[in-house]
Design an enzyme around this catalytic site. Structure first.
Site, mmCIF file in Angstrom:
data_model
loop_
_atom_site.group_PDB
_atom_site.id
_atom_site.type_symbol
_atom_site.label_atom_id
_atom_site.label_comp_id
_atom_site.label_asym_id
_atom_site.label_seq_id
_atom_site.Cartn_x
_atom_site.Cartn_y
_atom_site.Cartn_z
ATOM 1 N N PRO A 365 7.306 7.421 -4.618
ATOM 2 C CA PRO A 365 7.819 8.308 -5.668
ATOM 3 C C PRO A 365 8.687 9.416 -5.082
ATOM 4 O O PRO A 365 8.417 9.902 -3.994
ATOM 5 C CB PRO A 365 6.556 8.907 -6.281
ATOM 6 C CG PRO A 365 5.462 7.988 -5.921
ATOM 7 C CD PRO A 365 5.829 7.368 -4.623
ATOM 8 N N GLY A 368 14.256 9.066 -4.719
ATOM 9 C CA GLY A 368 15.603 9.082 -5.292
ATOM 10 C C GLY A 368 16.062 7.763 -5.885
ATOM 11 O O GLY A 368 17.263 7.548 -6.034
ATOM 12 N N LYS A 369 15.150 6.884 -6.250
ATOM 13 C CA LYS A 369 15.556 5.589 -6.800
ATOM 14 C C LYS A 369 16.258 5.757 -8.141
ATOM 15 O O LYS A 369 17.357 5.243 -8.355
ATOM 16 C CB LYS A 369 14.323 4.687 -6.969
ATOM 17 C CG LYS A 369 13.577 4.448 -5.677
ATOM 18 C CD LYS A 369 12.367 3.595 -5.877
ATOM 19 C CE LYS A 369 11.301 4.235 -6.732
ATOM 20 N NZ LYS A 369 10.638 5.399 -6.117
ATOM 21 N N THR A 370 15.591 6.484 -9.030
ATOM 22 C CA THR A 370 16.155 6.657 -10.367
ATOM 23 C C THR A 370 17.469 7.419 -10.305
ATOM 24 O O THR A 370 18.468 7.019 -10.915
ATOM 25 C CB THR A 370 15.157 7.409 -11.272
ATOM 26 O OG1 THR A 370 13.923 6.701 -11.251
ATOM 27 C CG2 THR A 370 15.656 7.502 -12.690
ATOM 28 N N SER A 685 -4.554 -4.503 7.467
ATOM 29 C CA SER A 685 -3.945 -3.731 8.552
ATOM 30 C C SER A 685 -4.897 -2.719 9.187
ATOM 31 O O SER A 685 -4.534 -2.043 10.143
ATOM 32 C CB SER A 685 -2.683 -3.037 8.063
ATOM 33 O OG SER A 685 -3.036 -1.974 7.217
ATOM 34 N N LYS A 728 4.329 4.551 7.732
ATOM 35 C CA LYS A 728 3.119 4.911 8.463
ATOM 36 C C LYS A 728 3.435 5.915 9.570
ATOM 37 O O LYS A 728 2.678 6.870 9.811
ATOM 38 C CB LYS A 728 2.464 3.657 9.041
ATOM 39 C CG LYS A 728 1.776 2.829 7.964
ATOM 40 C CD LYS A 728 1.222 1.537 8.496
ATOM 41 C CE LYS A 728 0.445 0.801 7.397
ATOM 42 N NZ LYS A 728 0.013 -0.517 7.839
#
Ligand SMILES: Nc1ncnc2c1ncn2[C@@H]1O[C@H](COP(=O)(O)OP(=O)(O)OP(=O)(O)O)[C@@H](O)[C@H]1O
Ligand SMILES: [Mg+2]
Length: 781
Positions: A365, A368-370, A685, A728
């Protein structure tokens, strides 16, 4: 006067002989005026004779006259009572014979009938009533008058004048004659009344006839009403609708909107097939009642179709320099993605109709995708619309409801196209991974059709019921966790990962974007406010724990709004310093954890990769007296449980190496817990992390707490590669780890993290022993 003359005339001719005119099918009563056609030569001669004299003839009806063709009437077939009539007019009929108009004068009985000089003549005598008027006569007259008044109201064959005249008449004989001249009687009945010598009987007979007329009139009336009702029912609606139309016209709510729709349809650039279909719908709309449910549904549908931007395209801005400028203006970094967009624009430059790629931005979240999606639309000069699919469970949200449903609507894509108002907008499909599915269908299956370039040229929305071309849209999807997107859907998209930002990157983003934004929001100007890099770093490390910059942006906005208040109160430039930061943001939320880093037995720093980015996850192991059970808690998924068991088995099989006595496995239980127990965790993992915790607990050797690790473990002790290396690594750095242990096989990812390894020691391992050598410290005394 005239009647008197006639009466005298009549008296004169009584007991004389006068020509006879047979009347067929008609009884002429005194006062009646009747036309008669005469063809019999004998009779015509008789008439001629009468015309030369007193113009009087005797009308006699024929009994049982049924031979229509016979023109001659036998003398013996004539009744013996008839009417003396005066000839009013004679007309020669071209086809032969004559037409006479006669008026009845009085009754007369035949005394003798014979043919003289080929003329049928009769000697006549008067027919008088045998009785005088009495009370019964008066009563009968009264009844007759009453019934005639009724009759003139109900029956159409009796005019209102009929009753008016009758009321003025007193003489019963006259009354009888008057009524008889109006009644349409059967020949037999009429003859009977004509021959009647008893005045009362005559009146009674008339009364009966009048009653008959009344009932006939009633039946007639009933039939009329009945038919009127039937007609009314079918035409009522029509009339009402016509009325409604004229009311609407009066109100100015003319039904012209159908014409408006027609004009709009003309103006739209629709494919011919769809135009024809729409014309059909409009014709239908015109036919059906405008207030019916169907009309509303049809009208809504037509309006929806017409509201779509058929054939309207925005001009793409394919200037690479401009696009680069816009993308750089809006976002710091993200070089790889910006390159991809510029590639796309270059291809468009060369081939205008090249299919648009379907991009899917995935990442934590706030990375900056949107906002990147919006920026791309700006760079290309296309319209932009965002569709959020978070929580959408109903397939019809994508594909629309069928029109038959109450409140039916098109799906979100058609709605989006309408809002975006062009055929080639950028449509951002936000939160694609949050799409659900339940009994109402699987929306992600419907998404397959939307996002398939082979199918979306003719996307079929259930509501529209006509194909719509989605192929010119540039779709950009965003998701936090790509793994929850169904494989076929993932396959259709070009996945672009946006990893989290390092502190340095965050500082840069803040300096280039976030601070300006926050200042603009608060109304402060740059000269009224200072905030240096060191303060930014403090905000990032002490007030936020995130991969993206959303919280950072919120904190900066918070500072700005507080600063705005100070500026208003004190009218002085605001300097934010490391010292006064707490005045703006309150006490630090994440205190420097370095002081908390303490080497302990059984507690290892693992690294997890969630949809929120990377995280340091502590794994705890504890020994207690028992029977050798393995207890696992902390909402571990199946894969994680199995990797705990595998680690346990590995530890047991290498017990000797680590100097662990057998009783540690038989007389003790081992409890493994992963804190933050409320959040479900899964994945392989944490293999080496578990093993480290287990061996630490078994051997009582503490673990190096400044080290974080990630890696899958197999039963031979080999360390296998994992995902999310960059996230990570960033998490480890955020948590002030001094070293990070990563699987050797992840070295390919080194390129992506090369720039981030400042201040942290990366240790590549291929076997569990290497991990243990590094982190298992000697037993403390
Ligand atoms: N590289 C960047 N440069 C400038 N601003 C950025 C950058 N990355 C993120 N931002 C800003 O951070 C804020 C949050 O970004 P955005 O809403 O796009 O996040 P997101 O990735 O869509 O998150 P989510 O998964 O929660 O929807 C926006 O105001 C955006 O402008
Ligand atoms: Mg978003």
């Amino acid at each position: 006067m005239e009647t008197n003359i006639k009466n005298n005339l009549v008296k004169e001719i009584m007991s004389q002989t006068i020509p006879v005119v047979p009347a067929i099918d008609v009884i002429v009563f005194p006062h009646m005026i009747v036309p008669l056609l005469v063809v019999d030569e004998r009779i015509i001669q008789g008439i001629n004779q009468a015309l030369s004299g007193q113009k009087l003839v005797l009308l006699l009806s024929a009994k049982n006259y049924d031979d229509e063709n016979s023109q001659e009437v036998e003398t013996e077939n004539l009744y013996k009572v008839g009417t003396v009539a005066s000839i009013m007019r004679v007309i020669n009929v071209p086809e032969g014979g004559i037409k006479i108009l006669i008026q009845g004068m009085c009754r007369a009985a035949v005394e003798n009938i014979q043919t003289i000089d080929n003329i049928l003549t009769a000697q006549i005598k008067p027919v008088d009533f045998s009785n005088e008027e009495n009370e019964e006569t008066i009563a009968l007259v009264k009844n007759i008058k009453e019934i005639s008044s009724q009759l003139s109201m109900t029956s159409q064959s009796f005019s209102p004048d009929f009753h008016t005249i009758l009321t003025k008449m007193q003489n019963p004989e006259k009354i009888a004659e008057f009524i008889l001249s109006h009644l349409d009687l059967e020949t037999n009945k009429a003859q009977e009344l004509l021959e009647q010598k008893d005045l009362n009987n005559l009146l009674e007979g008339i009364y009966q006839e009048l009653e008959k007329e009344i009932s006939v009139a009633q039946v007639q009336e009933r039939i009329r009403n009945h038919t009127r009702d039937a007609i009314n029912k079918s035409q009522n609606e029509f009339y009402l609708r016509e009325q409604l139309k004229s009311i609407k016209k009066e109100l100015g709510e003319n039904d012209e909107d159908i014409d408006v729709l027609r004009d709009e349809l003309e103006a739209k650039q629709l494919p011919e097939k769809i135009r024809a279909e729409m014309n059909k719908q409009l014709n239908k709309l015109e036919r059906i009642s405008p207030d019916s449910m169907e009309a509303t549904v049809t009208r809504n549908h037509i309006e929806w179709v017409l509201s779509l931007p058929w054939g309207s395209y925005t001009q793409d801005n394919l200037d690479i320099v401009h696009a680069k400028k816009v993308l750089d203006e809006d976002h710091y970094g993200l070089a790889e993605i910006k390159e991809r967009i510029l590639d796309f624009i270059s291809v468009k430059n060369l081939k205008k109709d090249s299919p648009s790629p379907i991009l899917c931005f995935t990442g934590a979240p706030g990375v900056g995708k949107t906002s990147l999606g919006k920026s791309i639309a700006r760079a290309l000069g296309r319209n932009f619309y965002r569709i959020s699919l978070g929580g959408v469970k109903d397939e019809s949200e994508i594909r629309g409801h069928r029109r038959t449903y109450v409140g039916a609507m098109p799906g979100r894509f058609i709605q989006g196209i309408k809002k975006a108002n062009s055929m080639n907008p950028v449509i951002l499909i936000d939160e694609l991974d949050k799409i659900g599915s339940d009994f109402r269908g699987d929306p992600s299956a419907a998404m397959l059709e939307v996002l398939d370039p082979q199918q979306n040229q003719e996307f079929y929305d259930n509501y529209l019921g006509i194909p719509f071309d989605l192929s010119n849209i540039l779709f950009i999807a965003t998701s936090n966790d790509i793994s929850t997107i169904s494989a076929p859907l993932r396959d259709r998209m070009e996945i672009i990962e946006l990893s989290g930002y390092t502190t340095e990157e965050k500082i840069a983003i803040a300096k280039t974007h976030l601070i300006q934004e926050a200042l603009a929001d608060s109304g402060l100007s740059e000269t009224e406010f200072t905030l240096n890099e060191a303060v930014l770093e403090d905000i990032i490390t002490c007030y936020t724990r995130e991969s993206g910059v959303r919280n950072l942006s919120q904190q900066i906005k918070k500072i700005c709004s507080k600063a705005a208040r100070h500026f208003v109160e004190k009218k002085e430039i605001i300097h934010i310093t490391q010292e006064n930061l707490e005045n703006y943001l309150g006490p630090k939320r994440f205190v420097d954890e370095l002081t908390h880093i303490k080497n302990m037995v059984g507690i290892t720093n693992g690294l997890a990769w969630t949809s929120f980015g990377g995280e340091v996850l502590k794994i705890e192991a504890l020994m207690m007296p028992g029977t050798g059970k393995l207890i696992l808690t902390g909402q571990l998924g199946d894969v994680m449980k199995e990797s705990a068991q595998a680690a346990m088995s590995y530890a047991r099989s290498h017990a000797e190496e680590f100097l662990i006595g057998e009783e540690r496995f038989t007389k003790f239980d081992l409890h493994i817990h992963v804190p933050a127990g409320a959040t479900p965790k899964d994945g392989p993992s944490a293999g080496i992390t578990m093993l480290t915790s287990i061996l630490s607990a078994l051997t009582n050797r503490p673990i190096d707490a400044s080290c974080a690790m990630t890696g899958e473990l197999n039963l031979r002790g080999e360390v296998m590669p994992i995902g999310g290396v960059k996230e990570k690594l960033l998490a480890a750095k955020r948590n002030h780890m001094s070293s990070i242990i990563l699987p050797e096989q992840n070295k390919n990812d080194y390129l992506t993290i090369k720039d981030l390894t400042d201040g942290i020691n990366v240790i590549w391992v291929s076997h569990a022993n290497e991990v243990l050598d590094k982190v298992l410290l000697p037993q403390s005394a």
